[in-house]
Design a protein around this motif. Structure first.
Motif: not given
Length: 277
Positions: A66, A68, A93-95, A97, A100-101
Motif C-alpha cells: 500500500v 499513496p 492508499g494511506t494509513d 484507508e 476500509a481495508l
C-alpha cells in the motif's frame, strides 16, 4: 500518511536503484517474530517500490503493498514481475484507508503488517489501534528502520554532506525520519497502548558507496520538484565531491531496528524485551 509526497517521476527510479534493500536476516527476523507461513497474508504499508514487500512475498501466501504514490506502485509491480513474484497486490492508499481495508480482510485475517521507514508520514496511535483487531493471535506489526539519512550519520563525510546540503537547500536537515530515539520510544508506547506486546531487534550491516550512489541516494530523498535540473546534475555532483574531499568512497554503517508488536492472548498480558541478532 500524506498523499502526494512528491516521490514520483524520476525520484521513483532513484529510490528503487539507490535505496538500500533489506538484508535476508531482516526477512528471517520478521518471519520468526510472527511465525509467518505460506498460509499468511501480510500488508506492507508505505511500500514504496516493494523493497520490503517483495522479499516477504517469497515467504507467505500473499502480500499487499500500500502506497499513496501511483508511480511507486507501478515500479513495484514491475520489480515483482522481474522477480517472478505473482502473489503481490498493489493498492493506492494511506494509513487512512486501513479501516476500509480491514473490512475487506476481516478480523484476525492478517499475519502481519510491516512499515518500512514510512511511519513518520502516518498517525501511529490511531493506526496501531486500527491494526490490532486485524492481525491474528501471534501476528502483529513491525516498524522497520533501515538506517538513518545519509546526512545524519556519525562520520566526517556525513557531517560534511549535511553542511553542504543545508546551504544548498537553505534549511535545516536535522529531521531523522523516525529513526531517532524519541520517535522510536513514541512508536513503542503507541504499540503497547494499542494492546501489542513489544520487543525490539537490532541488526547492522555496512554498505560502501561511491559518489554516484551517494548522489543517487540524495536524489531518492528529494521531492521531484526539488531535484536539480538534468543539465545541472554534473555540477551538483562535483560540488558534493569537493565538499566531501578527500573521501572518494563512503562507508555507511546501517543500523536496522525492528520494533515488533505481537498480538498475544490474553490481550491484557504484555511483555517488553530487547534482543539482538
Amino acid at each position: 500518511m500524506t498523499p502526494g509526497l512528491g516521490f514520483r517521476g524520476e525520484v521513483v527510479d532513484f529510490y528503487h536503484r539507490y535505496r538500500h534493500g533489506y538484508p535476508p536476516s531482516v526477512i528471517d527476523a520478521l518471519v520468526a517474530a510472527f511465525t509467518l507461513t505460506r498460509a499468511d497474508t501480510v500488508v506492507d504499508l508505505g511500500c514504496g517500490t516493494g523493497q520490503l514487500t517483495i522479499p516477504i512475498a517469497h515467504r507467505v501466501h500473499a502480500v499487499v503493498g500500500v502506497d499513496p504514490e501511483p508511480d511507486m506502485l507501478t515500479r513495484a509491480r514491475t520489480a515483482a514481475a522481474e522477480q517472478s513474484v505473482a502473489n503481490a497486490t498493489w493498492v493506492i492508499g494511506t494509513d487512512a484507508e486501513l479501516p476500509a481495508l480491514g473490512r475487506l480482510f476481516g478480523a484476525g485475517s492478517l499475519g502481519a503488517v510491516t512499515i518500512g521507514q514510512a511511519l513518520h508520514w502516518m498517525r501511529p496511535d490511531e493506526l496501531f489501534r486500527t491494526l490490532f483487531p486485524l492481525v491474528r493471535v501471534g501476528g502483529g506489526v513491525a516498524v522497520v528502520t533501515n538506517g538513518s539519512p545519509l546526512w545524519l550519520q556519525d562520520t566526517d563525510w556525513s557531517r560534511a554532506l549535511r553542511g553542504w546540503l543545508e546551504g544548498w537547500l537553505d534549511r535545516d536537515l536535522g529531521y531523522a525520519c523516525g529513526t531517532d530515539t524519541d520517535s522510536q520510544l513514541r512508536y513503542r508506547a503507541a504499540l503497547s497502548t494499542a494492546g501489542f506486546d513489544v520487543r525490539e531487534t537490532h541488526l547492522r550491516y555496512a554498505a560502501e558507496l561511491d559518489l554516484e550512489q551517494l548522489v543517487g541516494g540524495i536524489y531518492s530523498a528529494l521531492p521531484v520538484d526539488q531535484l536539480p535540473p538534468p543539465d545541472q546534475r554534473p555540477r551538483f555532483a562535483e560540488q558534493i565531491r569537493r565538499a566531501l574531499h578527500p573521501d572518494q568512497r563512503f562507508v555507511e554503517h546501517v543500523d536496522v531496528t525492528l520494533l515488533i508488536g505481537i498480538k498475544n492472548q490474553p490481550p491484557g498480558r504484555r511483555r517488553s524485551a530487547t534482543s539482538a541478532v
